[in-house]
Design a protein around this motif. Structure first.
Motif, PDB file in Angstrom:
ATOM      1  N   ASP A  52       0.814  -1.221   0.000  1.00  0.00           N
ATOM      2  CA  ASP A  52       0.000   0.000   0.000  1.00  0.00           C
ATOM      3  C   ASP A  52       0.851   1.276   0.000  1.00  0.00           C
ATOM      4  O   ASP A  52       0.324   2.377   0.048  1.00  0.00           O
ATOM      5  CB  ASP A  52      -0.965   0.018   1.186  1.00  0.00           C
ATOM      6  N   GLY A  53       2.180   1.123  -0.064  1.00  0.00           N
ATOM      7  CA  GLY A  53       3.085   2.262  -0.112  1.00  0.00           C
ATOM      8  C   GLY A  53       3.604   2.727   1.236  1.00  0.00           C
ATOM      9  O   GLY A  53       4.475   3.579   1.303  1.00  0.00           O
ATOM     10  N   THR A  54       3.070   2.159   2.302  1.00  0.00           N
ATOM     11  CA  THR A  54       3.513   2.508   3.650  1.00  0.00           C
ATOM     12  C   THR A  54       4.924   1.986   3.892  1.00  0.00           C
ATOM     13  O   THR A  54       5.243   0.863   3.519  1.00  0.00           O
ATOM     14  CB  THR A  54       2.563   1.903   4.700  1.00  0.00           C
ATOM     15  N   ILE A  55       5.764   2.796   4.516  1.00  0.00           N
ATOM     16  CA  ILE A  55       7.123   2.396   4.857  1.00  0.00           C
ATOM     17  C   ILE A  55       7.146   1.955   6.320  1.00  0.00           C
ATOM     18  O   ILE A  55       6.675   2.669   7.193  1.00  0.00           O
ATOM     19  CB  ILE A  55       8.120   3.561   4.669  1.00  0.00           C
ATOM     20  N   VAL A  56       7.711   0.777   6.557  1.00  0.00           N
ATOM     21  CA  VAL A  56       7.897   0.284   7.922  1.00  0.00           C
ATOM     22  C   VAL A  56       9.300   0.696   8.346  1.00  0.00           C
ATOM     23  O   VAL A  56      10.276   0.427   7.642  1.00  0.00           O
ATOM     24  CB  VAL A  56       7.741  -1.251   8.007  1.00  0.00           C
ATOM     25  N   SER A  57       9.414   1.347   9.467  1.00  0.00           N
ATOM     26  CA  SER A  57      10.708   1.818   9.946  1.00  0.00           C
ATOM     27  C   SER A  57      11.646   0.644  10.223  1.00  0.00           C
ATOM     28  O   SER A  57      11.244  -0.342  10.844  1.00  0.00           O
ATOM     29  CB  SER A  57      10.512   2.620  11.235  1.00  0.00           C
ATOM     30  N   PRO A  58      12.914   0.743   9.767  1.00  0.00           N
ATOM     31  CA  PRO A  58      13.879  -0.308  10.080  1.00  0.00           C
ATOM     32  C   PRO A  58      14.036  -0.501  11.588  1.00  0.00           C
ATOM     33  O   PRO A  58      14.306  -1.605  12.045  1.00  0.00           O
ATOM     34  CB  PRO A  58      15.182   0.181   9.461  1.00  0.00           C
TER      35      PRO A  58
END
Length: 74
Positions: A52-58
């Protein structure tokens, strides 16, 4: 504490499908010798961009993957 455990469990549930779907992006950050400016190597940086384009923080997923061993597959 409960919320943290639920977030970690959610990451573990989604990690296999994310890998299969190519949601993990790898970037190579070059490292240079300061004195000579010669290329000394590189560091692999992984980013998780969900469908969905959401970035999950490393900072959210790397510690979980290190603790459960998935980091090796990644």
């Amino acid at each position: 504490m409960r919320d943290k455990l639920l977030r970690e469990k959610d990451l573990e549930i989604r990690m296999e499908k994310a890998l299969a779907d190519g949601e993990f992006l790898v970037y190579i950050q070059p490292k240079y010798w300061v004195g000579t400016r010669a290329l000394a190597g590189g560091e692999a940086l992984v980013r998780w961009k969900k469908a969905d384009g959401t970035i999950v923080s490393p900072g959210d997923f790397i510690p979980v993957f290190e603790s459960n061993g998935f980091i090796i597959r990644l």
